[in-house]
Structure formats: structure tokens, C-alpha cells
Design a protein around this motif. Structure first.
Motif, mmCIF file in Angstrom:
data_model
loop_
_atom_site.group_PDB
_atom_site.id
_atom_site.type_symbol
_atom_site.label_atom_id
_atom_site.label_comp_id
_atom_site.label_asym_id
_atom_site.label_seq_id
_atom_site.Cartn_x
_atom_site.Cartn_y
_atom_site.Cartn_z
ATOM 1 N N ASP A 221 11.312 -51.942 -33.545
ATOM 2 C CA ASP A 221 10.026 -51.286 -33.236
ATOM 3 C C ASP A 221 10.064 -50.644 -31.851
ATOM 4 O O ASP A 221 9.444 -49.599 -31.619
ATOM 5 C CB ASP A 221 8.899 -52.319 -33.324
ATOM 6 C CG ASP A 221 7.511 -51.698 -33.198
ATOM 7 O OD1 ASP A 221 7.337 -50.532 -33.615
ATOM 8 O OD2 ASP A 221 6.611 -52.377 -32.678
ATOM 9 N N ASP B 186 6.034 -49.705 -29.784
ATOM 10 C CA ASP B 186 5.724 -50.559 -28.643
ATOM 11 C C ASP B 186 6.459 -51.903 -28.671
ATOM 12 O O ASP B 186 6.228 -52.743 -27.800
ATOM 13 C CB ASP B 186 4.213 -50.777 -28.555
ATOM 14 C CG ASP B 186 3.638 -51.258 -29.868
ATOM 15 O OD1 ASP B 186 4.435 -51.593 -30.775
ATOM 16 O OD2 ASP B 186 2.406 -51.294 -30.004
ATOM 17 N N GLY B 187 7.315 -52.099 -29.666
ATOM 18 C CA GLY B 187 8.150 -53.297 -29.658
ATOM 19 C C GLY B 187 7.428 -54.589 -29.980
ATOM 20 O O GLY B 187 7.892 -55.665 -29.624
ATOM 21 N N ASP B 188 6.305 -54.468 -30.688
ATOM 22 C CA ASP B 188 5.545 -55.686 -30.984
ATOM 23 C C ASP B 188 5.615 -56.092 -32.461
ATOM 24 O O ASP B 188 4.930 -57.029 -32.870
ATOM 25 C CB ASP B 188 4.067 -55.496 -30.582
ATOM 26 C CG ASP B 188 3.353 -54.498 -31.488
ATOM 27 O OD1 ASP B 188 4.040 -53.780 -32.246
ATOM 28 O OD2 ASP B 188 2.107 -54.435 -31.428
ATOM 29 N N HIS B 189 6.424 -55.403 -33.255
ATOM 30 C CA HIS B 189 6.339 -55.658 -34.703
ATOM 31 C C HIS B 189 6.734 -57.075 -35.096
ATOM 32 O O HIS B 189 6.132 -57.649 -36.005
ATOM 33 C CB HIS B 189 7.155 -54.638 -35.506
ATOM 34 C CG HIS B 189 6.997 -54.847 -36.984
ATOM 35 N ND1 HIS B 189 5.783 -54.660 -37.620
ATOM 36 C CD2 HIS B 189 7.856 -55.298 -37.937
ATOM 37 C CE1 HIS B 189 5.934 -54.963 -38.906
ATOM 38 N NE2 HIS B 189 7.159 -55.352 -39.124
#
Ligand code: MG
Length: 204
Positions: free
Chosen positions: A31, A36-39
Motif C-alpha cells: 500500500d 498511505d501504507g495503512d492497508h
């Protein structure tokens, strides 16, 4: 396996949560390439809410409905909207305490139909739909009365769909802005949904 009981379904959910947790960091890293790298955190939080809600379930329709609402109430963001819509849709297509192969197919088809009401994304856009749509379509096309075989057909199609997103350019939502930079990495959502389908098949 010709019947899927509530107990079987809970086992399948528990296994999916375990497998999603194992790969949480991988989903977040994917992600982060185009988002935003929160998946990883998002899918673990949403799925955990669903599984916790399912613990007290005694029949498919109410249990799936409660799972969908638990996700919507306890979490927010596109991951929870889509996973919540999936379980709410599954609720519309299921009833009773045991499902045969056609009942399982109807439940998953109904889940997909409700997700399609929430997103305009289509296969090829590099989203979770690249795993979900082929998975449910493969299950519908499978003539087996064996539910494990059905789920395996779905898992295989989801895996193939998720792998195909590596070569795709993001074509949906904010990820679209990354253009060519999105090529070369699998979509995080397609990967996590594929993980979920693989776990469903493995648990049976
Ligand atoms: Mg994200």
C-alpha cells in the motif's frame, strides 16, 4: 464436503484472520508504494471486528449482517467499507445454519454484488476487485458439489488476479496519480483479498 455449517464458517473466518495477520506488514508495504501504507492495519482491524462479532453467531443471515455492521461501526476507510459491504451482501444471499454448494455460491455472488454498489472499480484497475471478481466468477462457474473444491477454484482465481496486478498501472482513486510508478508491485487490496480466499479454501 457437501455442507458448510456455521461452525465450519467460523473456522474459515478464524483461519483467514490468522493468515491476514501473518502478512499484515506485506500488505502495508504494498500500500505504501501507491498509498498511505495503512492497508495491513486496516484489513486486520476490519477483519478482527468481523470475527469477534461472528463468535456469537448461530445462523448465516444474522451473523453476516452483524459482521458487516461491526466492521462499519468499529472502523472506517475504504478497506472497511468494502469488506463490510461484502459481508452485508453475503447476508442478503444466505439463510439457515447450513449451506450446500449452491447456497455458498449464492452467498458469495450476493457479497460481490453489494461490493459493486460501493465501488466503480473494475478488474484491470489494480484494486481488490482484481482478486474478488475472478474469485466469485470462478466459484459460480465451478460445477462441483464439493464446497472445498468451490473455495479452491475461488482461491486460485483470486491468486491469479492478484498476481496480474503487478503489471498493471493504478487506474482508480488517488493511486491513479502514481501512474507508471505503480507498475511492478501487486495491489495491496487484491493481495489481501486473495490471502483471504486462500485461507477460506485451506481451512476446509
Ligand atoms: Mg491505504
Amino acid at each position: 464436503m457437501e455442507q458448510l455449517s456455521i461452525t465450519d464458517f467460523k473456522r474459515l473466518l478464524d483461519h483467514a484472520l490468522t493468515q491476514i495477520k501473518v502478512r499484515e506488514n506485506e500488505f502495508s508495504q504494498l500500500d505504501a508504494v501507491i498509498g498511505d501504507g495503512d492497508h495491513g492495519t486496516a484489513i486486520v482491524t476490519a477483519f478482527s471486528a468481523a470475527v469477534k462479532s461472528a463468535e456469537k453467531g448461530t445462523e448465516f443471515k444474522a451473523m453476516l449482517n452483524d459482521m458487516g455492521f461491526a466492521i462499519m461501526l468499529e472502523t472506517s476507510g475504504s478497506t472497511s467499507t468494502l469488506l463490510g459491504a461484502f459481508f452485508l451482501g453475503m447476508s442478503d444471499g444466505a439463510s439457515g445454519t447450513e449451506l450446500d454448494a449452491s447456497g455458498v455460491k449464492a452467498m458469495f455472488a450476493s457479497g460481490l454484488a453489494n461490493v459493486q454498489k460501493q465501488t466503480q472499480a473494475k478488474p484491470g484497475d489494480k484494486t481488490m476487485m482484481d482478486a474478488l471478481v475472478p474469485a466469485v466468477e470462478a466459484m459460480q462457474a465451478d460445477q462441483s458439489q464439493n464446497i472445498k473444491e468451490l473455495m479452491q477454484a475461488g482461491a486460485d482465481a483470486a491468486k491469479k488476479g492478484a498476481e496480474a496486478t503487478v503489471a498493471m498501472k493504478a487506474n482508480f482513486g488517488r493511486a491513479r496519480n502514481y501512474g507508471e510508478r505503480s507498475i511492478g508491485y501487486a495491489d495491496s487490496g487484491a493481495t489481501s483479498w486473495s490471502c483471504m480466499f486462500a485461507a477460506f479454501a485451506d481451512a476446509l
